[in-house]
Design an enzyme around this catalytic site. Sequence first.
Site, PDB file in Angstrom:
ATOM      1  N   ARG A 137      -7.828  21.313   6.618  1.00  0.00           N
ATOM      2  CA  ARG A 137      -6.481  20.934   6.155  1.00  0.00           C
ATOM      3  C   ARG A 137      -6.568  20.203   4.830  1.00  0.00           C
ATOM      4  NH1 ARG A 137      -5.298  16.647   4.935  1.00  0.00           N
ATOM      5  NH2 ARG A 137      -5.802  15.648   6.900  1.00  0.00           N
TER       6      ARG A 137
ATOM      7  N   PHE B  97       0.955  -7.289  -0.096  1.00  0.00           N
ATOM      8  CA  PHE B  97      -0.269  -6.671  -0.641  1.00  0.00           C
ATOM      9  C   PHE B  97      -1.120  -7.671  -1.422  1.00  0.00           C
ATOM     10  CE2 PHE B  97       2.517  -2.889  -0.417  1.00  0.00           C
ATOM     11  CZ  PHE B  97       1.743  -2.144   0.448  1.00  0.00           C
TER      12      PHE B  97
ATOM     13  N   ILE C  18     -13.905  11.768  -3.936  1.00  0.00           N
ATOM     14  CA  ILE C  18     -12.960  12.779  -4.383  1.00  0.00           C
ATOM     15  C   ILE C  18     -13.239  14.125  -3.698  1.00  0.00           C
ATOM     16  CG2 ILE C  18     -11.959  13.940  -6.407  1.00  0.00           C
ATOM     17  CD1 ILE C  18     -11.530  10.802  -6.216  1.00  0.00           C
TER      18      ILE C  18
ATOM     19  N   GLU D  84      -5.502   8.730   1.951  1.00  0.00           N
ATOM     20  CA  GLU D  84      -4.044   8.853   1.714  1.00  0.00           C
ATOM     21  C   GLU D  84      -3.310   7.583   2.137  1.00  0.00           C
ATOM     22  OE1 GLU D  84      -2.361  11.349   0.390  1.00  0.00           O
ATOM     23  OE2 GLU D  84      -3.570  13.161   0.588  1.00  0.00           O
TER      24      GLU D  84
END
Length: 385
Positions: free
Chosen positions: A90, A384, A162, A364
């Site tokens: 995926r 954050f 990556i 993600e």
Amino acid sequence: MLDFLSVRALLTSDERAVWDVTRDFVTNEVLPHVGGWWDEDGAPRDLLRTFGRQGLLGPTLPEAYGGSESTQNAYGAAMYELERADSGLRSLASVQGSLVMGPIYRFGSEDLRRRFLPGLASGELVGCFGLTEEGGSDPGAMRTRAVRDGDAYVLNGSKVWITNAPHADVAVVWAHVAGEGKVGGFVVETDTAGFRAPKIDGKLSLRTSVTGEIVLEDVRVPASHRLEGARGLGAPLSCLTDARFGIAWGALGALETVFETAREFASGRVTFGSPIASRQLVQEKLARMLADHAKGLLLAWRIGVLKEAGQHTHAQVSLAKRDNVRAALNAARSAREVLGASGITTAYPVMRHLLNLETVDTYEGTHDIHTLVLGREITGISAFG
Ligand code: TGC
Ligand code: FAD
């Protein structure tokens, strides 16, 4: 097909057709090989071309650029099926479609679209998306820089983790643009002098997918390869919203596989004179998996409907990515428990999915980062910094 609440009935007939065709493809052409690809630490290069022929790369884009103008939920159902086999497969499709074709289509010039999108859609070109550096949760802190020099930008810096980078022909690289104080995007051809993408070895997760670094040493990129419409961090983050939506669907495919494996195993395994499927503790695990799958499918479908109408928010997508991935990860852990010792072997797909989902829970946007996105949405206060 696992669909306790008949969510398929909420889809259009075209969306169901995409789901069925992709399911057949995965069952016949992917599942028989996926364990071997895991063992070999990577799916073959040609699989991307096969995905291209199946229309799995950038399907929501217009036909002129190699897409099929499919709906969001048709795309989601296709990602579900790929991840039913393996999260790494995926990833192969979602990086190419949402994270490489997506920004070129949305932010690139017509020349860039015509030049790169058809080859990416067919799988002739491999793409990668370079955002993450040290401390990937905080992409605004990136150190990669682009400096304008005549008719080119000169890129220096490095990226890590990556997907597809070592095999890529084209890299979408994000960098701070000197003098602008904003993040910009660049389409970098990987045979440009100064570009390197060493492979990261030793992964115990997502092994069907190749992962690497990107090293940029005085890489000259033609100014025409800048994604002119992308000005600021919101641009790459908006591409992540598209990919996270695909993951919200995809994780449920992995959940289906671990649930079905546990259900079948529990029916056959006898202890103390009866199948373990007859035990309340085992039934509770199966019931929890089923409930999480059913609720997750409704959530993914609803986000798809909102996205189709352009009415979604990125916090809604964060909710779906966060909750569906964690539900799948918890299901994989429970399924492994139901299988006992057999659960740790490659004879069953459960441990492979469990290990993959550890990555999916992190990339993600980690589970906790999405929690903080929701916290900010609820309270109006950012936790954050
Ligand atoms: P923040 O101030 O919140 O945002 C900066 C600007 O961006 C906008 N924005 C978004 N827009 C669209 N979609 C989203 N998801 C967005 N999130 C934020 C925001 O409105 C703002 O716009 P503007 O106009 O006001 O400037 O930025 P921040 O620095 O506080 O960071 C927020 C945070 C932590 C949520 C964000 O940076 C984040 O999402 N961090 C996680 C990083 C991440 O997900 N990296 C993924 C790398 S790619 C990858 O993992 C691929 S894996 C392979 C595969 O998918 O299979
Ligand atoms: P960090 O950001 O260092 O976080 C470490 C831990 O600290 C996490 O638990 C996190 O939740 C927590 N944390 C961080 N900040 C806070 C805070 N403010 N408050 C509370 N907790 C916090 N990236 C790309 O750009 N392109 C890709 O194609 C890509 N593919 C990937 C493929 C794989 C196999 C993997 C593993 C990663 C990939 N990534 C890719 C990177 C991925 O997006 C990052 O790993 C992810 O964003 C997290 O960054 P990090 O690993 O540096 O963790």
